[in-house]
Scaffold this motif. Structure first.
Motif, PDB file in Angstrom:
ATOM      1  N   VAL A   1      -5.703   3.279  -3.642  1.00 32.68           N
ATOM      2  CA  VAL A   1      -5.008   2.156  -3.034  1.00 32.68           C
ATOM      3  C   VAL A   1      -3.506   2.394  -3.065  1.00 32.68           C
ATOM      4  O   VAL A   1      -2.934   2.751  -4.089  1.00 32.68           O
ATOM      5  CB  VAL A   1      -5.336   0.851  -3.779  1.00 32.68           C
TER       6      VAL A   1
ATOM      7  N   TYR B   1      -2.733  -5.978  -5.181  1.00 31.78           N
ATOM      8  CA  TYR B   1      -2.078  -4.686  -5.026  1.00 31.78           C
ATOM      9  C   TYR B   1      -0.599  -4.882  -4.710  1.00 31.78           C
ATOM     10  O   TYR B   1      -0.231  -5.818  -3.989  1.00 31.78           O
ATOM     11  CB  TYR B   1      -2.716  -3.878  -3.895  1.00 31.78           C
TER      12      TYR B   1
ATOM     13  N   ALA C   1      -0.673  -7.395  -1.603  1.00 36.30           N
ATOM     14  CA  ALA C   1      -1.887  -7.734  -0.855  1.00 36.30           C
ATOM     15  C   ALA C   1      -2.814  -8.563  -1.722  1.00 36.30           C
ATOM     16  O   ALA C   1      -2.986  -8.277  -2.921  1.00 36.30           O
ATOM     17  CB  ALA C   1      -2.591  -6.460  -0.401  1.00 36.30           C
TER      18      ALA C   1
ATOM     19  N   CYS D   1       5.584  -2.106   5.426  1.00 38.92           N
ATOM     20  CA  CYS D   1       4.666  -1.942   4.296  1.00 38.92           C
ATOM     21  C   CYS D   1       3.377  -1.365   4.858  1.00 38.92           C
ATOM     22  O   CYS D   1       2.634  -2.076   5.543  1.00 38.92           O
ATOM     23  CB  CYS D   1       4.427  -3.284   3.622  1.00 38.92           C
TER      24      CYS D   1
ATOM     25  N   ILE E   1      -1.027 -10.669   3.167  1.00 41.13           N
ATOM     26  CA  ILE E   1       0.105  -9.833   2.788  1.00 41.13           C
ATOM     27  C   ILE E   1       1.316 -10.716   2.507  1.00 41.13           C
ATOM     28  O   ILE E   1       1.565 -11.704   3.219  1.00 41.13           O
ATOM     29  CB  ILE E   1       0.464  -8.845   3.921  1.00 41.13           C
TER      30      ILE E   1
ATOM     31  N   TYR F   1      -7.494  -3.363   4.600  1.00 40.41           N
ATOM     32  CA  TYR F   1      -6.247  -4.100   4.857  1.00 40.41           C
ATOM     33  C   TYR F   1      -6.475  -5.381   5.654  1.00 40.41           C
ATOM     34  O   TYR F   1      -5.863  -6.406   5.375  1.00 40.41           O
ATOM     35  CB  TYR F   1      -5.300  -3.160   5.609  1.00 40.41           C
TER      36      TYR F   1
ATOM     37  N   ALA G   1      -0.338   0.195   4.320  1.00 35.28           N
ATOM     38  CA  ALA G   1      -1.427   0.115   3.357  1.00 35.28           C
ATOM     39  C   ALA G   1      -2.447   1.217   3.588  1.00 35.28           C
ATOM     40  O   ALA G   1      -2.684   1.643   4.718  1.00 35.28           O
ATOM     41  CB  ALA G   1      -2.116  -1.241   3.467  1.00 35.28           C
ATOM     42  N   SER G   2      -3.078   1.648   2.501  1.00 39.35           N
ATOM     43  CA  SER G   2      -4.170   2.607   2.590  1.00 39.35           C
ATOM     44  C   SER G   2      -5.071   2.431   1.389  1.00 39.35           C
ATOM     45  O   SER G   2      -4.662   1.901   0.352  1.00 39.35           O
ATOM     46  CB  SER G   2      -3.641   4.046   2.655  1.00 39.35           C
TER      47      SER G   2
ATOM     48  N   GLY H   1       3.277  -2.735  -3.865  1.00 37.52           N
ATOM     49  CA  GLY H   1       4.038  -1.545  -3.576  1.00 37.52           C
ATOM     50  C   GLY H   1       5.082  -1.295  -4.652  1.00 37.52           C
ATOM     51  O   GLY H   1       5.231  -2.070  -5.591  1.00 37.52           O
TER      52      GLY H   1
ATOM     53  N   LEU I   1       0.300   0.793  -1.310  1.00 38.29           N
ATOM     54  CA  LEU I   1       1.164   0.013  -0.440  1.00 38.29           C
ATOM     55  C   LEU I   1       2.526   0.685  -0.526  1.00 38.29           C
ATOM     56  O   LEU I   1       3.098   0.789  -1.616  1.00 38.29           O
ATOM     57  CB  LEU I   1       1.279  -1.436  -0.896  1.00 38.29           C
TER      58      LEU I   1
ATOM     59  N   ASN J   1      -2.298  -0.739  10.037  1.00 38.87           N
ATOM     60  CA  ASN J   1      -2.368  -1.121   8.608  1.00 38.87           C
ATOM     61  C   ASN J   1      -0.971  -1.321   8.031  1.00 38.87           C
ATOM     62  O   ASN J   1      -0.685  -0.906   6.900  1.00 38.87           O
ATOM     63  CB  ASN J   1      -3.113  -0.060   7.794  1.00 38.87           C
ATOM     64  N   THR J   2      -0.128  -1.966   8.799  1.00 38.90           N
ATOM     65  CA  THR J   2       1.266  -2.105   8.401  1.00 38.90           C
ATOM     66  C   THR J   2       1.724  -3.548   8.585  1.00 38.90           C
ATOM     67  O   THR J   2       1.372  -4.192   9.573  1.00 38.90           O
ATOM     68  CB  THR J   2       2.162  -1.165   9.231  1.00 38.90           C
TER      69      THR J   2
END
Length: 124
Positions: free
Chosen positions: A2, A113, A98, A22, A34, A29, A24-25, A115, A4, A77-78
């Motif tokens: 995971v 989650y 997230a 931002c 968010i 998502y 995400a992976s 960043g 961010l 996914n941003t």
């Protein structure tokens, strides 16, 4: 894994603009709400803006209403935070987060989650 990852921070003069991203992976998502939080030196982290997983509900702190806009791009996914008319008091480390329920919350502990943060500095 995971992740961010925020980007887009920097130094800008008062009245200027920045757009934070931002990406995400490692998780679904599209199901997550968010949020953007910020933390200035010596202060607690505060919620700046949030968007639901459906992109239909948003929240803005009173201090940024009318100046900041949150958005999200499911295909990329941003999530983004467009910040206009920046003020020195907007200086902080900005974090994206997230939250699995899909709705949104202003409470840090509700977020699953985080960043690593990106620094925004607004000079007067």
């Amino acid at each position: 894994q995971v992740q961010l990852v925020e980007s887009g921070g920097g130094l800008v003069q008062s009245g200027g603009s920045l757009r934070l991203s931002c990406t995400a992976s490692g998780f679904s998502y599209g199901y997550y709400a968010i949020a953007w939080f910020r933390q200035a030196p010596g202060q607690e982290r505060e919620a700046v803006s949030c968007v639901s997983n459906s992109d239909t509900s948003t929240y803005y702190a009173d201090s940024v209403k009318g100046r900041f806009t949150i958005s999200r791009d499911g295909a990329e996914n941003t999530a983004y935070l467009q910040m206009n008319s920046l003020k020195p008091e907007d200086t902080a480390v900005y974090y994206c987060a997230a939250e699995a329920s899909g709705g949104f919350s202003e409470t840090e502990s509700d977020y699953d989650y985080w960043g690593q943060g990106t620094q925004v500095t607004v000079s007067s």
